[in-house]
Structure formats: C-alpha cells, structure tokens
Scaffold this motif. Sequence first.
Motif, short mmCIF file in Angstrom:
data_model
loop_
_atom_site.label_atom_id
_atom_site.label_comp_id
_atom_site.label_asym_id
_atom_site.label_seq_id
_atom_site.Cartn_x
_atom_site.Cartn_y
_atom_site.Cartn_z
N THR A 115 83.46 6.13 -130.36
CA THR A 115 84.07 7.09 -129.44
C THR A 115 84.96 8.07 -130.20
O THR A 115 84.88 9.29 -129.99
N ALA A 116 85.80 7.54 -131.09
CA ALA A 116 86.70 8.40 -131.86
C ALA A 116 85.92 9.34 -132.77
O ALA A 116 86.29 10.51 -132.94
N ALA A 117 84.82 8.85 -133.36
CA ALA A 117 84.00 9.70 -134.23
C ALA A 117 83.37 10.84 -133.44
O ALA A 117 83.32 11.98 -133.91
N SER A 118 82.91 10.54 -132.24
CA SER A 118 82.33 11.59 -131.39
C SER A 118 83.37 12.64 -131.05
O SER A 118 83.09 13.85 -131.12
N GLN A 119 84.58 12.20 -130.70
CA GLN A 119 85.63 13.15 -130.34
C GLN A 119 86.13 13.94 -131.55
O GLN A 119 86.61 15.06 -131.41
N LYS A 120 85.97 13.36 -132.74
CA LYS A 120 86.40 14.06 -133.96
C LYS A 120 85.40 15.13 -134.37
O LYS A 120 85.70 15.99 -135.20
N ALA B 56 76.58 2.90 -129.08
CA ALA B 56 77.00 2.97 -127.68
C ALA B 56 78.31 3.73 -127.54
O ALA B 56 78.48 4.56 -126.64
N GLY B 57 79.26 3.45 -128.42
CA GLY B 57 80.56 4.10 -128.35
C GLY B 57 80.47 5.60 -128.59
O GLY B 57 81.19 6.38 -127.97
N PHE B 58 79.57 6.01 -129.49
CA PHE B 58 79.42 7.43 -129.79
C PHE B 58 78.99 8.20 -128.55
O PHE B 58 79.55 9.25 -128.23
N PHE B 59 78.00 7.68 -127.83
CA PHE B 59 77.52 8.39 -126.65
C PHE B 59 78.50 8.29 -125.49
O PHE B 59 78.59 9.20 -124.66
N ALA B 60 79.26 7.20 -125.44
CA ALA B 60 80.30 7.11 -124.41
C ALA B 60 81.36 8.18 -124.65
O ALA B 60 81.83 8.83 -123.70
N GLY B 61 81.71 8.42 -125.91
CA GLY B 61 82.69 9.45 -126.23
C GLY B 61 82.16 10.85 -125.98
O GLY B 61 82.90 11.74 -125.56
N ALA B 62 80.86 11.04 -126.23
CA ALA B 62 80.26 12.37 -126.04
C ALA B 62 80.22 12.78 -124.57
O ALA B 62 80.13 13.97 -124.26
N LEU B 63 80.32 11.81 -123.67
CA LEU B 63 80.27 12.12 -122.25
C LEU B 63 81.61 12.63 -121.71
O LEU B 63 81.69 13.10 -120.58
N VAL B 64 82.66 12.52 -122.54
CA VAL B 64 84.00 12.92 -122.10
C VAL B 64 84.40 14.20 -122.85
O VAL B 64 84.73 14.15 -124.03
#
Length: 233
Positions: A37-42, A157-165
């Motif tokens: 999630t953090a990587a996606s947001q970064k 899974a966490g990457f795509f969860a972060g990309a949705l926000v």
Amino acid sequence: MMPNLRPHFTLAGLSHGARAALPAFPGFIMFSMAFGTAASQKGLSLAEAFGLSAFVYAGASQMVGLEIWQKVWSPTTILTIMTVTAVVNARMILLGATLHPWLKDEPKLRTALNLFLITDSGWLINTRYYSEGGRDVGILLGSGLALWAVWLIATFAGFFAGALVPEPTRFGLDLVMPIFFGAMLVPLWKGPKPALPWLVAGAVSLAFHTLVPGYLFILAGAVAGVIAGMLIE
C-alpha cells in the motif's frame, strides 16, 4: 530408534517447515500489505514494489527505503539507501551466524538460499525446532519458502488496495509506516531499563534530523542506541 541428530535434508521436511510457519502468516500478511500500500502511494510501479519484496525481502529495510525513494537517482541517493539498508539489516549477520552448526555441511547453493530466506520470524521458528533436537534442514527451507511466498502475494494485494485510494492522507494511510513501526515495539517491551536505548536512539535521531540534512539521523540513532545498550549492560 534414536533420532538423527546430524544435520540432514529431507523433502518431508519442506512440507513440515511450511506448516510450522503458519503462525507467522498473519503478521507477514499485514506487514507486506502495508508495504504494498505504501509503495503504491509513494508512486512505485507494481514491478518495482514486487521486485523489492522478491529480491530485497527485508520488511523494515523496504519500509525505510520507501522514505528515501527518489524518482531520479544520483550516486549520493544510491549510497544513502545502501547504507541505511545495511544498518537496518545488520542483525541478520548475527542470525545467520547462529545457523552455522546447522548449515555447515549443506551444499553452498542451498545454504545461500536458506540465508536469503531467513527472517526474524523464521529464525525464531527454526531455532526453537533446533533447540528441541530437530536437525532436518528441509524444515528451515520449507518455512522460509512459505513465508517468502506469502510476502509476495500480500505485497501484490496491498499494492492494488493502495492504488484504489487516490487521497491516502484523507484516510490516514500516510501513517501506515510510523504506526506499524510503533506497534513493532510493543512485544519487545521488557520494562523501563531495557527501553532506555530506544529513548536515546529516538532523541539522537530527532536531533540529527533537525540539525543535519539527509538521512544520517538513521545511522546516528542506531549507533547511539547500541552504545547506550552496551553502557547499560
């Protein structure tokens, strides 16, 4: 029949090791999803995030690395992230050394794979097994492979969860890393005296962060905490 107390490797040990790693799955899933999630947001790509989990495979270092991550890299930033990663992962030298009696007669390739896959959780699982008389190296490798696979899946899974926000600060997702690292300290609490090095490390890090530009505060805090711990002991 006497148990085999010499280190050996069996295929049965691989499946046994995977089952032995099950209690560590929830923590691995939460930590790896937080990283994804953090990587996606970064702003990292899926390949970059997945590559970090696959080849760096060091949760704390991956999280710290995100704080240093740059869109455009220079020799200085590369040296910085290498140094910080080395400092955070220095404990793995000691963990690996404790496995020497178990791995000394193993093929070099399998030993290298076992050492790559070792984590704090895996080390705890396997040193307990070894202290109880177990010597099947397959269990070490099986638990390591199982935890690595879980780490990769949860990162995805966490990457795509972060990309949705689209606005992470609106939901407090920018606090994932500091909250996680704070939570990591809870099970390590052994009373005020053993926690004094934490206080010293935090104070020195804060002072360096305020007075010195860059990421020297991470190294300074780590060194100060180690020195404080040695003096207290």
